[in-house]
Design a protein around this motif. Structure first.
Motif, PDB file in Angstrom:
ATOM      1  N   SER A  18       0.662  -1.138   0.302  1.00 17.95           N
ATOM      2  CA  SER A  18      -0.220   0.440   0.166  1.00 17.95           C
ATOM      3  C   SER A  18       1.284   1.079  -0.101  1.00 17.95           C
ATOM      4  O   SER A  18       2.101   1.558   0.712  1.00 17.95           O
ATOM      5  N   ASN A  19       0.556   2.186  -0.533  1.00 15.41           N
ATOM      6  CA  ASN A  19       1.012   3.229  -0.678  1.00 15.41           C
ATOM      7  C   ASN A  19       0.333   4.991  -0.401  1.00 15.41           C
ATOM      8  O   ASN A  19       0.831   5.591   0.045  1.00 15.41           O
ATOM      9  N   ASP A  98       7.382   6.334   4.210  1.00 15.13           N
ATOM     10  CA  ASP A  98       5.895   6.143   4.262  1.00 15.13           C
ATOM     11  C   ASP A  98       5.204   5.597   2.899  1.00 15.13           C
ATOM     12  O   ASP A  98       4.686   4.886   2.531  1.00 15.13           O
ATOM     13  N   ASP A  99       6.149   5.486   1.754  1.00 17.73           N
ATOM     14  CA  ASP A  99       6.613   5.634   0.198  1.00 17.73           C
ATOM     15  C   ASP A  99       7.112   4.306  -0.165  1.00 17.73           C
ATOM     16  O   ASP A  99       8.524   5.000  -1.092  1.00 17.73           O
ATOM     17  N   PRO A 100       7.304   3.720   0.112  1.00 21.45           N
ATOM     18  CA  PRO A 100       8.689   2.614   0.157  1.00 21.45           C
ATOM     19  C   PRO A 100       8.976   2.172  -1.309  1.00 21.45           C
ATOM     20  O   PRO A 100       8.382   0.617  -1.707  1.00 21.45           O
ATOM     21  N   GLU A 116       0.824   0.847  10.831  1.00 21.82           N
ATOM     22  CA  GLU A 116       0.826   2.418  11.309  1.00 21.82           C
ATOM     23  C   GLU A 116       2.547   2.455  11.179  1.00 21.82           C
ATOM     24  O   GLU A 116       3.707   3.523  11.837  1.00 21.82           O
ATOM     25  N   GLY A 117       2.500   2.310   9.759  1.00 14.55           N
ATOM     26  CA  GLY A 117       3.550   2.382   9.078  1.00 14.55           C
ATOM     27  C   GLY A 117       4.952   2.079   9.584  1.00 14.55           C
ATOM     28  O   GLY A 117       5.927   2.678   8.676  1.00 14.55           O
ATOM     29  N   HIS A 243       9.548   9.429   1.702  1.00 17.14           N
ATOM     30  CA  HIS A 243       9.011   9.854   2.921  1.00 17.14           C
ATOM     31  C   HIS A 243       9.397   8.933   3.614  1.00 17.14           C
ATOM     32  O   HIS A 243       8.160   8.248   4.156  1.00 17.14           O
ATOM     33  N   PRO A 244      10.730   9.251   3.927  1.00 16.83           N
ATOM     34  CA  PRO A 244      10.947   8.301   5.274  1.00 16.83           C
ATOM     35  C   PRO A 244      10.606   9.177   6.572  1.00 16.83           C
ATOM     36  O   PRO A 244      10.095  10.518   6.885  1.00 16.83           O
TER      37      PRO A 244
END
Ligand code: SF4
Ligand code: SF4
Length: 252
Positions: A18-19, A98-100, A116-117, A243-244
């Protein structure tokens, strides 16, 4: 934490590739701030991470081949201005994007982001293709080239909450997720919600300079969230759009 079923039974919920940012759904969003002004490069965090997560020590031969596994690295950074040269050190765990990009390329969904990220790894699903290793711009994923081996004395001190990885799988920092499960269990037994400070990572606990702060970025009153919005805050390779959730505070 060895099998997929064991992870589910311990509350590690799955949301494959999921992004969508966890922030939008009312969950905690676990993040870390590392103050480079406080970090002395002592490597206590590296040792704590290795011991906490049953990482192999590795041999000089493996080191020569670049095959030593440390989920938390200390990277040297050199800046120069004319004849003035300045050297600093940057502790680098998985940036828990967050967008791995690593989760997008896994053909077996062995790596994923949970609500939970936290970007997880299911070792039993990993087929060792290493697409994720190559997709990670932070080089924070490690392929386990050899059978896990330790000196006899070290085997006595294994952390029972963390599985020993098999040869041929990819491993990485999970923000000490097993500690979150322990904190949730303790809070449940006390009949309350998890609070600030219940869940700390091994590297944070070991840092003598208190350079590492960990917590819920969605709680605007948490120390981590206040520090993450400091004027000194920056993210590494932020322009890539990953988005780390690891934020650094620059010196000064
Ligand atoms: S730092 Fe690398 S391994 Fe960690 S979530 Fe980002 S892309 Fe994946
Ligand atoms: S959060 Fe845990 S696994 Fe990640 S670098 Fe720190 S000690 Fe290692």
């Amino acid at each position: 934490m060895g099998s997929f079923a064991a992870l589910v039974s311990r509350g590690f919920t799955f949301e494959f590739n999921s992004n969508e940012h966890a922030a939008s759904r009312g969950h905690p969003r676990w993040g870390m701030v590392i103050d480079l002004d406080r970090c002395t490069g002592c490597q206590s965090c590296v040792v704590a991470c290795s011991v906490e997560n049953n990482q192999m020590l590795g041999s000089p031969e493996e080191a020569a081949m670049g095959r030593i596994i440390r989920w938390l690295k200390i990277l040297p950074k050199t800046e120069s201005e004319g004849s003035r040269v300045r050297q600093s050190l940057i502790p680098m765990p998985c940036q828990q994007c967050d967008d791995p990009p690593c989760t997008r390329v896994c053909p077996t969904s062995a790596t994923f982001i949970n609500p939970e990220g936290i970007v997880g790894q299911v070792y039993d699903r990993c087929i060792g293709c290493r697409y994720c290793v190559n997709a990670c711009p932070y080089t924070c994923k490690f392929f386990n080239w050899g059978k896990s081996q330790w000196p006899k004395e070290v085997e006595q001190s294994f952390n029972p909450d963390v599985s020993v990885r098999d040869k041929g799988v990819v491993e990485k920092c999970l923000f000490c997720h097993h500690r979150l499960q322990r904190a949730k269990d303790a809070a449940r037994e006390e009949g309350r919600d998890i609070q600030e400070g219940d869940y700390v990572t091994a590297c944070q606990a070991a840092c003598p300079a208190q350079a590492i702060t960990f917590g819920n970025l969605n709680n605007l009153n948490s120390a981590v969230s206040r520090l993450a919005s400091s004027h000194r805050a920056f993210k590494i390779l932020d322009d890539l759009g990953t988005h780390p959730k690891v934020v650094y505070l620059k010196e000064g």
